[in-house]
Design a protein around this motif. Structure first.
Motif, mmCIF file in Angstrom:
data_model
loop_
_atom_site.group_PDB
_atom_site.id
_atom_site.type_symbol
_atom_site.label_atom_id
_atom_site.label_comp_id
_atom_site.label_asym_id
_atom_site.label_seq_id
_atom_site.Cartn_x
_atom_site.Cartn_y
_atom_site.Cartn_z
ATOM 1 N N ILE A 26 -7.932 4.814 -7.795
ATOM 2 C CA ILE A 26 -6.648 5.290 -7.252
ATOM 3 C C ILE A 26 -6.840 5.787 -5.822
ATOM 4 O O ILE A 26 -5.980 5.588 -4.962
ATOM 5 N N SER A 27 -7.983 6.423 -5.549
ATOM 6 C CA SER A 27 -8.214 6.938 -4.186
ATOM 7 C C SER A 27 -8.124 5.780 -3.188
ATOM 8 O O SER A 27 -8.358 4.629 -3.547
ATOM 9 N N PHE A 28 -7.805 6.104 -1.933
ATOM 10 C CA PHE A 28 -7.548 5.015 -0.981
ATOM 11 C C PHE A 28 -8.825 4.252 -0.632
ATOM 12 O O PHE A 28 -8.772 3.128 -0.155
ATOM 13 N N LYS A 29 -9.967 4.888 -0.902
ATOM 14 C CA LYS A 29 -11.241 4.188 -0.808
ATOM 15 C C LYS A 29 -12.253 4.934 -1.678
ATOM 16 O O LYS A 29 -11.951 6.029 -2.156
ATOM 17 N N PRO A 30 -13.454 4.359 -1.899
ATOM 18 C CA PRO A 30 -14.402 5.025 -2.790
ATOM 19 C C PRO A 30 -14.927 6.329 -2.201
ATOM 20 O O PRO A 30 -14.866 6.559 -0.990
ATOM 21 N N ASN A 31 -15.459 7.179 -3.070
ATOM 22 C CA ASN A 31 -16.138 8.425 -2.681
ATOM 23 C C ASN A 31 -15.245 9.475 -2.057
ATOM 24 O O ASN A 31 -15.697 10.298 -1.261
ATOM 25 N N THR A 32 -13.967 9.414 -2.358
ATOM 26 C CA THR A 32 -13.067 10.488 -1.941
ATOM 27 C C THR A 32 -12.021 10.680 -3.035
ATOM 28 O O THR A 32 -11.798 9.760 -3.844
ATOM 29 N N ASP A 33 -11.410 11.872 -3.048
ATOM 30 C CA ASP A 33 -10.296 12.085 -3.983
ATOM 31 C C ASP A 33 -8.959 11.954 -3.251
ATOM 32 O O ASP A 33 -7.913 12.244 -3.800
ATOM 33 N N ASP A 34 -9.002 11.489 -2.006
ATOM 34 C CA ASP A 34 -7.806 11.405 -1.168
ATOM 35 C C ASP A 34 -6.958 10.205 -1.588
ATOM 36 O O ASP A 34 -7.455 9.072 -1.617
ATOM 37 N N ILE A 35 -5.695 10.447 -1.911
ATOM 38 C CA ILE A 35 -4.841 9.324 -2.322
ATOM 39 C C ILE A 35 -3.676 9.125 -1.339
ATOM 40 O O ILE A 35 -2.727 8.419 -1.645
ATOM 41 N N ARG A 36 -3.786 9.743 -0.154
ATOM 42 C CA ARG A 36 -2.690 9.601 0.807
ATOM 43 C C ARG A 36 -2.537 8.120 1.197
ATOM 44 O O ARG A 36 -3.491 7.475 1.609
ATOM 45 N N GLU A 37 -1.336 7.600 1.023
ATOM 46 C CA GLU A 37 -0.998 6.189 1.308
ATOM 47 C C GLU A 37 -1.959 5.205 0.629
ATOM 48 O O GLU A 37 -2.249 4.118 1.160
ATOM 49 N N ALA A 38 -2.475 5.572 -0.546
ATOM 50 C CA ALA A 38 -3.420 4.694 -1.245
ATOM 51 C C ALA A 38 -2.711 3.443 -1.755
ATOM 52 O O ALA A 38 -1.650 3.539 -2.388
ATOM 53 N N PRO A 39 -3.283 2.258 -1.507
ATOM 54 C CA PRO A 39 -2.676 1.021 -2.025
ATOM 55 C C PRO A 39 -2.473 1.061 -3.541
ATOM 56 O O PRO A 39 -1.522 0.486 -4.061
ATOM 57 N N ALA A 40 -3.360 1.778 -4.273
ATOM 58 C CA ALA A 40 -3.228 1.828 -5.736
ATOM 59 C C ALA A 40 -1.860 2.372 -6.148
ATOM 60 O O ALA A 40 -1.301 1.945 -7.163
ATOM 61 N N LEU A 41 -1.313 3.287 -5.359
ATOM 62 C CA LEU A 41 -0.005 3.847 -5.734
ATOM 63 C C LEU A 41 1.071 2.769 -5.662
ATOM 64 O O LEU A 41 1.947 2.688 -6.521
ATOM 65 N N THR A 42 1.002 1.922 -4.628
ATOM 66 C CA THR A 42 1.966 0.812 -4.514
ATOM 67 C C THR A 42 1.778 -0.150 -5.687
ATOM 68 O O THR A 42 2.753 -0.617 -6.284
ATOM 69 N N VAL A 43 0.519 -0.442 -6.013
ATOM 70 C CA VAL A 43 0.233 -1.376 -7.105
ATOM 71 C C VAL A 43 0.772 -0.816 -8.420
ATOM 72 O O VAL A 43 1.495 -1.503 -9.163
ATOM 73 N N ILE A 44 0.456 0.447 -8.693
ATOM 74 C CA ILE A 44 0.863 1.050 -9.978
ATOM 75 C C ILE A 44 2.388 1.115 -10.082
ATOM 76 O O ILE A 44 2.972 0.724 -11.097
ATOM 77 N N LYS A 45 3.030 1.556 -8.999
ATOM 78 C CA LYS A 45 4.500 1.642 -9.040
ATOM 79 C C LYS A 45 5.117 0.256 -9.211
ATOM 80 O O LYS A 45 6.101 0.085 -9.933
ATOM 81 N N GLY A 46 4.532 -0.756 -8.558
ATOM 82 C CA GLY A 46 5.032 -2.137 -8.678
ATOM 83 C C GLY A 46 4.907 -2.641 -10.112
ATOM 84 O O GLY A 46 5.847 -3.232 -10.661
ATOM 85 N N LEU A 47 3.762 -2.393 -10.740
ATOM 86 C CA LEU A 47 3.547 -2.862 -12.118
ATOM 87 C C LEU A 47 4.483 -2.133 -13.086
ATOM 88 O O LEU A 47 5.067 -2.739 -13.982
ATOM 89 N N ALA A 59 -3.780 12.149 -8.498
ATOM 90 C CA ALA A 59 -2.884 11.087 -8.977
ATOM 91 C C ALA A 59 -1.808 11.675 -9.894
ATOM 92 O O ALA A 59 -0.631 11.307 -9.811
ATOM 93 N N ARG A 60 -2.224 12.606 -10.740
ATOM 94 C CA ARG A 60 -1.282 13.217 -11.686
ATOM 95 C C ARG A 60 -0.118 13.877 -10.946
ATOM 96 O O ARG A 60 1.019 13.841 -11.393
ATOM 97 N N ARG A 61 -0.425 14.459 -9.784
ATOM 98 C CA ARG A 61 0.631 15.130 -9.005
ATOM 99 C C ARG A 61 1.687 14.136 -8.530
ATOM 100 O O ARG A 61 2.836 14.472 -8.361
ATOM 101 N N ILE A 62 1.286 12.889 -8.292
ATOM 102 C CA ILE A 62 2.229 11.886 -7.790
ATOM 103 C C ILE A 62 2.825 11.064 -8.930
ATOM 104 O O ILE A 62 4.026 10.810 -8.956
ATOM 105 N N LEU A 63 1.990 10.676 -9.892
ATOM 106 C CA LEU A 63 2.448 9.731 -10.911
ATOM 107 C C LEU A 63 2.980 10.420 -12.160
ATOM 108 O O LEU A 63 3.652 9.786 -12.986
ATOM 109 N N GLY A 64 2.699 11.700 -12.317
ATOM 110 C CA GLY A 64 3.221 12.480 -13.458
ATOM 111 C C GLY A 64 2.885 11.839 -14.789
ATOM 112 O O GLY A 64 1.763 11.370 -15.001
#
Ligand SMILES: NC(=O)c1ccc[n+]([C@@H]2O[C@H](COP(=O)([O-])OP(=O)(O)OC[C@H]3O[C@@H](n4cnc5c(N)ncnc54)[C@H](O)[C@@H]3O)[C@@H](O)[C@H]2O)c1
Length: 434
Positions: free
Chosen positions: A319-340, A358-363
């Motif tokens: 979910i993080s925007f790249k490996p080795n971070t917990d940062d999900i700001r503008e992460a492509p995974a969010l677009t993918v998950i919301k699209g699916l 992720a929980r904070r955004i995707l609930g």
């Protein structure tokens, strides 16, 4: 040296810690009380490899302290770094309210001459604004240095401790010498400390990020063309990357770039250009391609399963925007998950570090798996979005046993398509045609 770093986020916290590691006395300030309280209780607010033990070591040695008291930090420091956020404004320009608010605070508490170093990513001309903000409020002299940061989340400590180069924007030779001295322990292998004007330094950061993003979008377009013509982007990447004029970095196609820097910095550079009657056409294409690319995995899933994904279980890795971070700001995974989700799929997600964010955004919209395998139990497809190392060599026979349908959508081209097909998987990569 006595240093203050204002802003204890991904950049400020790393900069403060690394500066203290070199023996400086560093006061790290934030106006987020909870963050400072946590830091003082040994709780590190972000995941960054190697950061925790370094903070612990330097706080024990009392070279690194955390406080909300900016007055004390300004009084006790000769050099004050500004490392607060510069999020995008509604029109895409960098919002300077945090930077200018810190500048006012510095002016209020200065009791003598100070060097103020802007480490936040800021548009051309910001050094002048910060100087004015301070000089309008104090009679004490101030020097403004533009010192953009090039660290990468995930390898931030290493990047800060051993920078490829340090960029110093200043109009004062004396201040340049002080900054060179401060950075000298970090460039012992003679990587350059480049002194230039404030404006050039400010722009260097945006140009670096824009060029890196351009390479990614270019390769994403080429990968999509590979899918259309049956060429393998993996071979092409190696074929061009070994040309020394091109080099191998940032040529990996994937599911688009995200993060707190590339998208916002491109928009901010475009905005500055427009304000100066310049149109950056290449960068417009870079953003357009990237927005499309973030949807490519959903498109591939629908090409395989059909338009309606109702009743399908999909496991998403990363979910993080790249490996080795917990940062999900503008992460492509969010677009993918919301699209699916919007097409009716049920989603199980797994990320080694970003689950809480992720929980904070995707609930409650998705299921939060406890492991890579848990995310795939009963799944009709695996969609890999972020290439964490633990995803690279999973137990595929085990995965094939727990999935309902052994279908893999590899959004970062980390798996071997031939090997996967041999053991019964259907494989889709980005431009992989072998
Ligand atoms: N994150 C990166 O990888 C990276 C890399 C290079 C440059 N940058 C740039 O560095 C800057 C900071 O980025 P970040 O990712 O560390 O941001 P962040 O959001 O993680 O951290 C910013 C911190 O500043 C604090 N803050 C805001 N206003 C404040 C104030 N008035 N006084 C005290 N503290 C205040 C916030 O509470 C927060 O803790 C941005 O300009 C960014 O573009 C970021």
């Amino acid at each position: 040296m006595h240093i203050a770093v204002v802003g204890s986020g991904y950049v400020g916290l790393v900069a403060a810690t690394c500066l203290s590691e070199m023996g400086n006395d560093v006061i790290c300030v934030d106006n987020d009380k909870k963050k400072i309280e946590d830091l003082n209780n040994g709780i590190i607010p972000i995941y960054e490899p190697g950061l925790k033990p370094m903070i612990e070591r330097n706080t024990v040695e009392e070279r690194l302290v955390f406080t909300t008291d900016i007055a004390r930090a300004v009084r006790e420091s000769a050099i004050i770094f500004i490392a607060v956020g510069t999020p995008p404004d509604e029109d895409g320009s960098a919002d300077l309210k945090h930077v200018l608010s810190v500048a006012s605070d510095i002016a209020t508490h200065m009791d003598g001459s100070r060097i103020v170093v802007n480490k936040s990513t800021v548009p051309v001309g910001t050094a002048d604004l910060v100087r004015k903000q301070i000089q309008d409020r104090t009679k004490h002299p101030v020097h403004i240095v533009s010192n953009p940061e090039f660290l990468k989340e995930g390898t931030a400590i290493d990047d800060f401790m051993k920078p490829d180069r340090v960029v110093i924007g200043t109009d004062s030779e004396e201040v340049a010498d002080t900054m060179k001295e401060l950075y000298s322990p970090f460039v012992r292998t003679n990587n350059p400390v480049l002194v230039m004007s404030n404006r050039s330094a400010e722009m260097t950061k945006y140009v670096a990020n824009s060029l890196l993003a351009t390479r990614i979008s270019f390769m994403n377009e080429i990968a999509n063309m590979c899918d259309a013509v049956g060429a393998d982007v993996h071979d092409i990447r190696i074929g061009i990357g070994s040309d020394r004029r091109i080099g191998p970095s940032f040529l990996f196609p994937g599911a688009g770039f995200g993060g707190s820097c590339f998208p916002k910095d491109i928009r901010a550079l475009q905005k500055t250009a427009l304000e100066n009657d310049v149109e950056l056409r290449v960068l417009k294409a870079v953003t357009d391609v990237n927005e499309d690319q973030k949807k490519i995995l959903v498109r591939k899933v629908m090409e395989h399963f059909g338009q309606d994904l109702d009743g399908l279980n999909i496991g998403v890795w990363g979910i993080s925007f790249k490996p080795n971070t917990d940062d999900i700001r503008e992460a492509p995974a969010l677009t993918v998950i919301k699209g699916l989700l919007s097409k009716g799929a049920s989603i199980s997600v797994y990320d080694p570090q970003a689950m809480e964010n992720a929980r904070r955004i995707l609930g409650d919209g998705v299921r939060y798996a406890t492991s890579v395998y848990d995310a795939l139990t009963g799944a009709d497809a695996l969609v890999l979005v972020t290439e964490w190392t633990e995803f690279r060599e999973p137990d595929f026979p085990r995965i094939s046993g727990i999935m309902r349908n052994p279908v893999v959508f590899d959004g970062r081209n980390v798996f071997n398509p031939v090997k996967l097909r041999k053991i019964g998987f259907t494989y889709y990569g980005i431009g992989r045609n072998v």
